[in-house]
Design a protein around this motif. Structure first.
Motif, PDB file in Angstrom:
ATOM      1  N   GLN A 160      45.635  14.757   4.030  1.00 49.89           N
ATOM      2  CA  GLN A 160      46.446  15.219   5.364  1.00 49.89           C
ATOM      3  C   GLN A 160      47.176  14.240   5.524  1.00 49.89           C
ATOM      4  O   GLN A 160      47.459  13.767   6.985  1.00 49.89           O
ATOM      5  N   THR A 172      47.976  23.436   3.966  1.00 50.74           N
ATOM      6  CA  THR A 172      46.427  23.333   4.270  1.00 50.74           C
ATOM      7  C   THR A 172      45.910  23.901   5.674  1.00 50.74           C
ATOM      8  O   THR A 172      46.780  24.090   6.615  1.00 50.74           O
ATOM      9  N   ASN A 173      44.771  24.414   5.646  1.00 46.98           N
ATOM     10  CA  ASN A 173      44.144  25.293   6.870  1.00 46.98           C
ATOM     11  C   ASN A 173      42.854  24.534   7.077  1.00 46.98           C
ATOM     12  O   ASN A 173      42.009  24.793   6.280  1.00 46.98           O
ATOM     13  N   ASP A 174      42.669  23.716   8.033  1.00 45.36           N
ATOM     14  CA  ASP A 174      41.504  23.107   8.500  1.00 45.36           C
ATOM     15  C   ASP A 174      40.998  22.463   7.158  1.00 45.36           C
ATOM     16  O   ASP A 174      39.676  22.267   6.890  1.00 45.36           O
ATOM     17  N   GLY A 175      41.892  21.738   6.596  1.00 45.83           N
ATOM     18  CA  GLY A 175      41.396  20.755   5.613  1.00 45.83           C
ATOM     19  C   GLY A 175      41.269  21.521   4.183  1.00 45.83           C
ATOM     20  O   GLY A 175      40.880  20.717   3.068  1.00 45.83           O
ATOM     21  N   THR A 176      41.513  22.703   3.855  1.00 47.25           N
ATOM     22  CA  THR A 176      41.494  23.538   2.766  1.00 47.25           C
ATOM     23  C   THR A 176      42.839  23.969   2.272  1.00 47.25           C
ATOM     24  O   THR A 176      43.724  24.396   2.926  1.00 47.25           O
ATOM     25  N   SER A 178      45.774  25.896   1.352  1.00 43.67           N
ATOM     26  CA  SER A 178      46.274  27.516   1.129  1.00 43.67           C
ATOM     27  C   SER A 178      47.457  27.958   0.616  1.00 43.67           C
ATOM     28  O   SER A 178      47.529  28.944   0.432  1.00 43.67           O
ATOM     29  N   PHE A 247      50.007  20.715   7.686  1.00 47.25           N
ATOM     30  CA  PHE A 247      48.691  20.600   7.810  1.00 47.25           C
ATOM     31  C   PHE A 247      48.305  21.424   9.018  1.00 47.25           C
ATOM     32  O   PHE A 247      48.165  20.857  10.117  1.00 47.25           O
ATOM     33  N   ILE A 248      47.961  22.631   8.795  1.00 44.33           N
ATOM     34  CA  ILE A 248      47.377  23.280   9.733  1.00 44.33           C
ATOM     35  C   ILE A 248      46.013  23.031  10.461  1.00 44.33           C
ATOM     36  O   ILE A 248      45.063  22.940   9.687  1.00 44.33           O
ATOM     37  N   GLY A 249      45.977  22.780  11.576  1.00 43.69           N
ATOM     38  CA  GLY A 249      44.343  22.647  12.273  1.00 43.69           C
ATOM     39  C   GLY A 249      44.172  21.163  12.093  1.00 43.69           C
ATOM     40  O   GLY A 249      42.961  20.708  12.001  1.00 43.69           O
ATOM     41  N   LYS A 250      45.176  20.164  11.740  1.00 44.30           N
ATOM     42  CA  LYS A 250      44.760  18.700  11.513  1.00 44.30           C
ATOM     43  C   LYS A 250      44.303  18.377  12.649  1.00 44.30           C
ATOM     44  O   LYS A 250      44.938  18.499  13.817  1.00 44.30           O
ATOM     45  N   LYS A 251      43.180  17.579  12.515  1.00 45.37           N
ATOM     46  CA  LYS A 251      42.898  16.939  13.815  1.00 45.37           C
ATOM     47  C   LYS A 251      43.234  15.427  13.906  1.00 45.37           C
ATOM     48  O   LYS A 251      43.692  14.677  12.863  1.00 45.37           O
TER      49      LYS A 251
END
Length: 251
Positions: A160, A172-176, A178, A247-251
């Motif tokens: 990411q 990506t969604n939470d590292g996956t 998509s 990068f959705i939900g990237k921390k």
């Protein structure tokens, strides 16, 4: 700093210009250590010798090649400078590929770490491009089978990282992973794709080992020369504000 590089250049030129001879050390004598600090005086004769070269270098480096109404930065997942340079990489490689391979480039990918600084609002000088891209990296085209491109998308899903892309959309969604698109289309596993990048990345730099799955084609084009050419072509820079890495939900 410019004088420092100039001195190195003159030294290298002197070494390469000299006839190769066999050197032997006659004797080694211990001398007094000399501290390099503000008290160390400059060699005035040498300073006068390099002055015309320094002036010429300054004139060349301070020439205006373009203009930007906004700051060109490398911050964020879709930085305007990153997108711009990725597009320049795509455009330059595409022209070369059409002329030499009778093919079109499908996408481009560069690394954010290779963009060393930003360009402030206002005139863009030649030296700004050297500061942004101080390396001698070459444009490489990597030919992939569509079925071998999964490693590229998995790399972005795992890291990411905001390595700029052109004609690619990676979500990506939470590292996956998509969504993965090239030119707005899903990847055809049976199609050949041509991806432009740098020689550093094509050789696996920044842990981009997925490039080993493709066939590398050198172009002989230096990235920095390409960027300079396109800045000169575009006297008014209007970078695209476009989401390419999501990068959705990237921390």
């Amino acid at each position: 700093m410019q004088n420092k590089f100039l001195l190195i250049g003159i030294a290298l030129f002197s070494l390469t210009a000299c006839k190769t001879t066999s050197l032997q050390v006659a004797s080694v004598q211990t001398q007094k250590n000399i501290s390099i600090n503000q008290d160390l005086k400059a060699d005035e004769d040498f300073a006068q010798f390099i002055e015309p070269y320094t002036e010429k270098l300054n004139r060349e480096m301070n020439q205006k090649i373009s203009y930007t109404q906004v700051d060109l930065t490398k911050e964020g997942n879709n930085s305007n400078l990153g997108n711009l340079l990725a597009d320049y990489t795509f455009d330059g490689a595409n022209i070369w590929a059409k002329a030499n391979l009778n093919k079109s480039i499908d996408a481009a990918l560069i690394n954010i770490g290779g963009i060393r600084t930003t360009i402030g609002k206002g005139d863009i000088l030649l030296k700004n491009v050297f500061e942004v891209m101080p390396f001698e990296n070459e444009v490489i085209i990597v030919k992939f089978k569509g079925s071998d491109l999964q490693g590229l998308f998995d790399y972005y899903a795992k890291n990411q990282k905001n390595n700029p892309v052109s004609h690619l959309y990676i979500e990506t969604n939470d590292g996956t992973l998509s969504k993965s698109l090239i030119n707005g289309n899903s990847i055809n596993p049976n199609q050949d794709y041509y991806i432009a990048t740098s020689d550093y990345l094509a050789l696996g730099g920044d842990n981009m080992k997925f490039f080993a799955m493709g066939e590398s084609i050198p172009t002989g084009i230096k990235l920095r020369d390409l960027f300079i050419e396109y800045f000169k072509k575009n006297q008014q820079i209007n970078p695209k504000e476009e989401v390419r890495l999501n990068f959705i939900g990237k921390k």
